[in-house]
Scaffold this active site. Structure first.
Site, PDB file in Angstrom:
ATOM      1  N   HIS A  15     -81.468 -28.542  43.827  1.00  0.00           N
ATOM      2  CA  HIS A  15     -80.107 -28.000  43.914  1.00  0.00           C
ATOM      3  C   HIS A  15     -80.160 -26.582  44.482  1.00  0.00           C
ATOM      4  O   HIS A  15     -80.887 -25.721  43.987  1.00  0.00           O
ATOM      5  CB  HIS A  15     -79.493 -27.991  42.517  1.00  0.00           C
ATOM      6  CG  HIS A  15     -78.057 -27.584  42.456  1.00  0.00           C
ATOM      7  ND1 HIS A  15     -77.013 -28.454  42.732  1.00  0.00           N
ATOM      8  CD2 HIS A  15     -77.465 -26.404  42.146  1.00  0.00           C
ATOM      9  CE1 HIS A  15     -75.863 -27.820  42.582  1.00  0.00           C
ATOM     10  NE2 HIS A  15     -76.110 -26.565  42.232  1.00  0.00           N
ATOM     11  N   ASP A  39     -78.015 -23.293  45.618  1.00  0.00           N
ATOM     12  CA  ASP A  39     -76.742 -22.604  45.378  1.00  0.00           C
ATOM     13  C   ASP A  39     -76.473 -21.551  46.443  1.00  0.00           C
ATOM     14  O   ASP A  39     -77.130 -20.512  46.492  1.00  0.00           O
ATOM     15  CB  ASP A  39     -76.778 -21.941  44.000  1.00  0.00           C
ATOM     16  CG  ASP A  39     -76.647 -22.946  42.869  1.00  0.00           C
ATOM     17  OD1 ASP A  39     -75.697 -23.759  42.909  1.00  0.00           O
ATOM     18  OD2 ASP A  39     -77.493 -22.932  41.963  1.00  0.00           O
ATOM     19  N   MET A  68     -73.963 -18.780  47.851  1.00  0.00           N
ATOM     20  CA  MET A  68     -72.865 -17.923  47.377  1.00  0.00           C
ATOM     21  C   MET A  68     -72.565 -16.841  48.406  1.00  0.00           C
ATOM     22  O   MET A  68     -73.492 -16.310  49.029  1.00  0.00           O
ATOM     23  CB  MET A  68     -73.255 -17.252  46.063  1.00  0.00           C
ATOM     24  CG  MET A  68     -73.659 -18.221  44.967  1.00  0.00           C
ATOM     25  SD  MET A  68     -73.935 -17.340  43.430  1.00  0.00           S
ATOM     26  CE  MET A  68     -74.619 -18.682  42.422  1.00  0.00           C
TER      27      MET A  68
HETATM   28  C1  DX5 Z   1     -73.928 -21.379  39.024  1.00  0.00           C
HETATM   29  C2  DX5 Z   1     -74.777 -22.311  39.841  1.00  0.00           C
HETATM   30  C3  DX5 Z   1     -75.702 -23.140  39.027  1.00  0.00           C
HETATM   31  C4  DX5 Z   1     -76.710 -22.338  38.275  1.00  0.00           C
HETATM   32  C5  DX5 Z   1     -77.051 -23.055  37.024  1.00  0.00           C
HETATM   33  O1  DX5 Z   1     -72.998 -20.757  39.839  1.00  0.00           O
HETATM   34  O2  DX5 Z   1     -73.956 -23.197  40.576  1.00  0.00           O
HETATM   35  O3  DX5 Z   1     -76.323 -24.141  39.810  1.00  0.00           O
HETATM   36  O4  DX5 Z   1     -77.873 -22.103  38.978  1.00  0.00           O
HETATM   37  O5  DX5 Z   1     -77.885 -22.243  36.276  1.00  0.00           O
HETATM   38  P1  DX5 Z   1     -78.146 -22.493  34.732  1.00  0.00           P
HETATM   39  O6  DX5 Z   1     -78.767 -23.849  34.576  1.00  0.00           O
HETATM   40  O7  DX5 Z   1     -79.086 -21.396  34.369  1.00  0.00           O
HETATM   41  O8  DX5 Z   1     -76.826 -22.405  34.028  1.00  0.00           O
HETATM   42 ZN    ZN Z   2     -74.846 -25.018  41.561  1.00  0.00          ZN
END
Ligand code: DX5
Ligand code: ZN
Length: 232
Positions: free
Chosen positions: A40, A42, A44
């Protein structure tokens, strides 16, 4: 993909947001060697969410290290100008937020049109009904169980009912329900009992390990998976 062949088994998707940013290639290899089903990623933009990570060039650079599935979660607005760049980067699944703009329907068409699986992500305050008219154009619905932007936040329990609603709405359509945020061996079973099949976990996967000592990654993934499967 037909409904019969659709894979509803539990998938654990480590979020590289919790990995060593200077060593993504080896971190990905380590979690895949220790049981990760998807990776996954992310993305941003410091605008849709109050944090910045990286863009399509970084995704393209890590792509050769991913042997499983590259699951890219866009926390950006706008989305449409970047879809081709993420296709070129090699994303298998590209998820956009329903809150990212007024034309999520067009965005999802464009994602599939560019040859990727289309995902739609929902912030915790967004109701299940927001995707009701999108069900025939998505491959994945990502239910955020934290407010997006940061790893290591507390799981929001009100999202359990949303997952149950989505599970009922989806019926036998080939759509994954992915959960993102605060997933660990305690919260994972709440979500698989409600109907989720893909679990993103950042902190709970990467804690205690490193590329030098990746054994804890495997222990962490197995603990989440065992709890998640037992609740089904
Ligand atoms: C949050 C991200 C998640 C994040 C989850 O904005 O989309 O994918 O990395 O992290 P944990 O598992 O630490 O909550
Ligand atoms: Zn995410």
């Amino acid at each position: 993909m037909t409904a019969q062949s659709f894979d509803r088994s539990i998938k654990i998707a480590p979020s590289i947001l919790a990995a060593d940013f200077a060593d993504f290639g080896r971190e990905i290899q380590a979690v895949e060697a220790h049981g990760a089903d998807w990776i996954h990623v992310d993305v941003m933009d410091g605008h849709f969410v109050p944090n910045l990570t990286f863009g399509p060039a970084m995704c393209k650079a890590i792509r050769p290290h991913i042997k499983t599935v590259m699951d890219v979660h866009l926390m950006i607005a706008p989305v449409d100008p970047y879809i081709d760049a993420f296709a070129d980067a090699g994303a298998d699944i590209l998820s956009a937020h329903v809150e990212a703009g007024p034309h999520i329907h067009r965005t999802l068409q464009a994602i599939r049109g560019a040859g990727m699986k289309a995902g739609v992500a929902l912030n915790p305050g967004t109701p299940a009904e927001s995707v009701e008219y999108l069900l025939d154009m998505v491959d994945l619905i990502c239910v955020m169980t934290v407010n997006p932007g940061f790893g290591g936040q507390k799981f929001i329990h009100s999202q359990i009912d949303k997952v149950k609603e989505l599970r009922a709405m989806i019926g036998d359509r080939p759509i994954h329900i992915e959960i993102d945020g605060g997933i660990d061996p305690t919260t994972a079973p709440l979500m698989t009992a409600a109907g989720a099949d893909a679990l993103v976990a950042g902190s709970a996967v990467f804690k205690g390990g490193s590329v030098i000592n990746p054994v804890p990654y495997g222990e962490n993934i197995r603990a989440i998976r065992a709890a998640a499967e037992a609740a089904r």
